[in-house]
Design an enzyme around this catalytic site. Structure first.
Site, PDB file in Angstrom:
ATOM      1  N   LYS A  22     -48.261  17.253 -53.369  1.00 19.14           N
ATOM      2  CA  LYS A  22     -49.360  17.270 -54.325  1.00 19.14           C
ATOM      3  C   LYS A  22     -49.784  15.864 -54.710  1.00 19.14           C
ATOM      4  CE  LYS A  22     -47.445  21.624 -55.924  1.00 19.14           C
ATOM      5  NZ  LYS A  22     -46.076  21.503 -55.378  1.00 19.14           N
ATOM      6  N   LEU A  79     -38.646  36.293 -65.593  1.00 13.61           N
ATOM      7  CA  LEU A  79     -38.444  37.497 -64.791  1.00 13.61           C
ATOM      8  C   LEU A  79     -37.144  37.457 -63.996  1.00 13.61           C
ATOM      9  CD1 LEU A  79     -42.070  38.188 -63.493  1.00 13.61           C
ATOM     10  CD2 LEU A  79     -40.770  39.580 -65.114  1.00 13.61           C
ATOM     11  N   ALA A  80     -36.525  36.285 -63.958  1.00 12.85           N
ATOM     12  CA  ALA A  80     -35.232  36.161 -63.276  1.00 12.85           C
ATOM     13  C   ALA A  80     -34.077  36.098 -64.264  1.00 12.85           C
ATOM     14  CB  ALA A  80     -35.227  34.917 -62.385  1.00 12.85           C
ATOM     15  N   ASP A 124     -42.328  23.453 -50.223  1.00  9.42           N
ATOM     16  CA  ASP A 124     -43.290  22.823 -51.129  1.00  9.42           C
ATOM     17  C   ASP A 124     -42.573  21.865 -52.068  1.00  9.42           C
ATOM     18  OD1 ASP A 124     -46.001  22.726 -52.574  1.00  9.42           O
ATOM     19  OD2 ASP A 124     -44.608  23.291 -54.181  1.00  9.42           O
ATOM     20  N   PHE A 163     -41.418  34.177 -60.834  1.00  8.09           N
ATOM     21  CA  PHE A 163     -40.630  34.650 -61.968  1.00  8.09           C
ATOM     22  C   PHE A 163     -41.178  34.136 -63.303  1.00  8.09           C
ATOM     23  CE2 PHE A 163     -37.160  34.354 -58.601  1.00  8.09           C
ATOM     24  CZ  PHE A 163     -37.227  35.700 -58.268  1.00  8.09           C
ATOM     25  N   ASN A 164     -42.424  33.622 -63.297  1.00  8.88           N
ATOM     26  CA  ASN A 164     -43.043  33.073 -64.519  1.00  8.88           C
ATOM     27  C   ASN A 164     -42.149  32.038 -65.185  1.00  8.88           C
ATOM     28  OD1 ASN A 164     -44.635  35.964 -64.500  1.00  8.88           O
ATOM     29  ND2 ASN A 164     -45.834  34.324 -65.455  1.00  8.88           N
ATOM     30  N   SER A 165     -41.739  31.049 -64.398  1.00  7.22           N
ATOM     31  CA  SER A 165     -40.866  29.958 -64.848  1.00  7.22           C
ATOM     32  C   SER A 165     -39.439  30.410 -65.093  1.00  7.22           C
ATOM     33  CB  SER A 165     -41.409  29.261 -66.098  1.00  7.22           C
ATOM     34  OG  SER A 165     -42.709  28.785 -65.898  1.00  7.22           O
ATOM     35  N   GLY A 166     -39.133  31.658 -64.794  1.00 12.19           N
ATOM     36  CA  GLY A 166     -37.754  32.110 -64.884  1.00 12.19           C
ATOM     37  C   GLY A 166     -37.506  33.331 -65.728  1.00 12.19           C
ATOM     38  N   TYR A 223     -41.898  16.397 -59.356  1.00 10.17           N
ATOM     39  CA  TYR A 223     -40.637  17.120 -59.432  1.00 10.17           C
ATOM     40  C   TYR A 223     -39.456  16.142 -59.428  1.00 10.17           C
ATOM     41  CZ  TYR A 223     -43.422  21.233 -58.084  1.00 10.17           C
ATOM     42  OH  TYR A 223     -44.355  22.235 -58.021  1.00 10.17           O
ATOM     43  N   GLY A 270     -44.076  30.106 -58.837  1.00 10.26           N
ATOM     44  CA  GLY A 270     -43.596  30.648 -60.101  1.00 10.26           C
ATOM     45  C   GLY A 270     -43.615  32.157 -60.163  1.00 10.26           C
TER      46      GLY A 270
END
Length: 336
Positions: free
Chosen positions: A85, A242-243, A54, A237-240, A59, A235
Site C-alpha cells: 500500500k 468475530l474471532a 498482503d 472478523f471485523n478486527s477480531g 503494519y 478484516g
C-alpha cells in the site's frame, strides 16, 4: 470453496488464491509476534497452498514488509502475488514507543500521510526495498476517507486527485511496474468516489462487508460488480470481534456490537458451525468478491483459518441468520 483455489482478476490477469494471508498480525498488531513465528506463519500459509500475501508500510511501522519479504524472496517470484500500500511515508523517528497505533513492537519509523504524485512513487520504491523484490503485483492506496481523516479529508482527497496521486498509480500500472491498482480502506463510500476518478482494478475492503455488517452491498458492491472492480475482503472478523478477541474497528468493541456477535454465535451454534467459519465463508458468496485475507501470527492460526474457510456448513444456517435479522435479505449466501 477451497482455500488454495486460484482466481484470475479479469482486468489485470493477477492471480489470487481464494484465501490469502493478511500481514498485519506478523507486524505485531495488538500483541508481539516474533521473527520466527512470523516466518513460520508465512511458510505455513505456503504449505497450505496459499499464494496471495498482503502487507503495508504501516503494519508494524515497516516490520511486516521486512518480514514478508524475508520469508518469500527466495521463492520463485512468479509463483505468488503480493499487494502492498501507499499513502503514508515512513520517516525515521527514534521516539517511537511500543504500542504506537496498536503495534506491539514497531520499528523506529513514524507514518506521515501523503497521497501526492511524488509520495506515491516514493512509497512504492521504499516498499520494494523493504521487501527485497523487483515488483509488487498490486498497489493499494491505504486508508483514505472521511472517517479516517475527518476534517482533513478534503485536503488528502485533493492530493490524490489534483495532486496527482491517482495519476501516479496509473503511471505505475501503464509502465508495468505494478499489475493492478486500487484502494485498501475501511470505508465503503470513498471507494465509490474513487471509482469516478480512477479506473480501479481491485479494492481491499476491510471490515465493511462481513457477517457482522453488510451496508456495503449498495451502492458499492453493486457498482463493483458492474465495473469489474474486484473486491478482496480484509478484516473478515471485523478486527477480531468475530474471532473472539473483543476488538472492533481496531478498538474495544462497544456493547451493541458484542451483543450482535453473541446473537450471530448463538445461531451458528444451533447448526454446529463455528462463528469464525461462517465469518470467513459468508462474504465469498458475493460475485464481486474474489478473495479473503484474514491475518495469522503463527502457523497454527494459518491452519485454523484454512480449516474454517473449507469447513462444510449446513445450508440452513444462512436463511436462519436472515430470519433472525442478522444478515441483510439482499446478501448472496454460499451454496451448499
Amino acid at each position: 470453496m477451497q482455500a488454495n483455489e486460484l482466481v484470475t482478476l479479469a482486468r489485470s490477469g493477477v492471480k489470487l488464491t481464494r484465501l490469502g494471508m493478511g500481514g498485519a498480525a506478523i507486524g505485531g498488531l495488538y500483541e508481539a509476534c516474533s521473527a520466527a513465528a512470523a516466518r513460520a506463519a508465512v511458510e505455513g500459509a505456503w504449505a497450505l497452498g496459499l499464494r496471495y500475501f498482503d502487507t503495508a508500510p504501516f503494519y508494524g511501522y515497516t516490520l511486516s514488509e521486512h518480514r514478508l519479504g524475508e520469508a518469500l524472496r527466495e521463492r520463485p517470484r512468479g509463483e505468488f502475488t503480493i499487494s502492498t500500500k501507499a499513502g503514508r511515508l515512513m520517516l525515521p523517528d527514534a521516539s517511537v514507543q511500543p504500542g504506537a497505533d496498536g503495534w506491539a513492537a514497531p520499528l523506529p519509523f513514524r507514518p506521515h500521510y501523503d497521497y501526492t504524485f511524488d509520495a506515491i512513487l516514493r512509497s512504492h520504491q521504499d516498499s520494494l526495498q523493504r521487501l527485497g523484490m523487483a515488483y509488487v503485483d498490486i498497489l493499494f492506496v491505504h486508508d483514505i476517507g472521511a472517517v479516517t481523516h475527518g476534517a482533513a479529508h478534503a485536503h488528502y482527497w485533493a492530493q490524490l486527485t489534483t495532486g496527482g496521486g491517482f495519476r501516479a498509480l496509473e503511471q505505475l500500472r501503464s509502465s508495468g511496474q505494478v499489475k493492478a491498482i486500487g484502494l485498501g480502506v475501511n470505508e465503503a463510500e470513498v471507494v465509490v468516489q474513487a471509482m469516478q476518478e480512477c479506473d480501479l482494478d481491485c479494492t481491499l475492503l476491510a471490515g465493511r462487508y462481513t457477517l457482522l455488517e453488510q451496508a456495503a452491498l449498495s451502492p458499492l458492491l453493486a457498482a463493483c460488480s458492474r465495473q469489474g472492480n474486484a473486491i478482496v475482503i480484509g478484516g473478515p472478523f471485523n478486527s477480531g470481534v468475530l474471532a473472539g478477541n473483543g476488538k472492533f474497528n481496531y478498538a474495544d468493541a462497544p456493547d451493541a456490537v458484542r451483543q450482535r456477535v453473541a446473537r450471530l454465535g448463538a445461531v451458528c451454534e444451533q447448526f454446529g458451525v463455528p462463528l469464525q467459519a461462517a465469518a470467513l465463508q459468508f462474504p465469498m458468496a458475493h460475485p464481486a468478491v474474489v478473495a479473503c485475507i484474514p491475518g495469522g501470527r503463527d502457523v497454527a492460526q494459518m491452519r485454523q483459518n484454512a480449516a474454517w474457510f473449507e469447513q462444510p456448513i449446513p445450508a440452513g444456517l444462512w436463511p436462519a441468520l436472515k430470519q433472525a435479522g442478522l444478515v441483510d435479505e439482499r446478501a448472496p449466501v454460499p451454496a451448499p
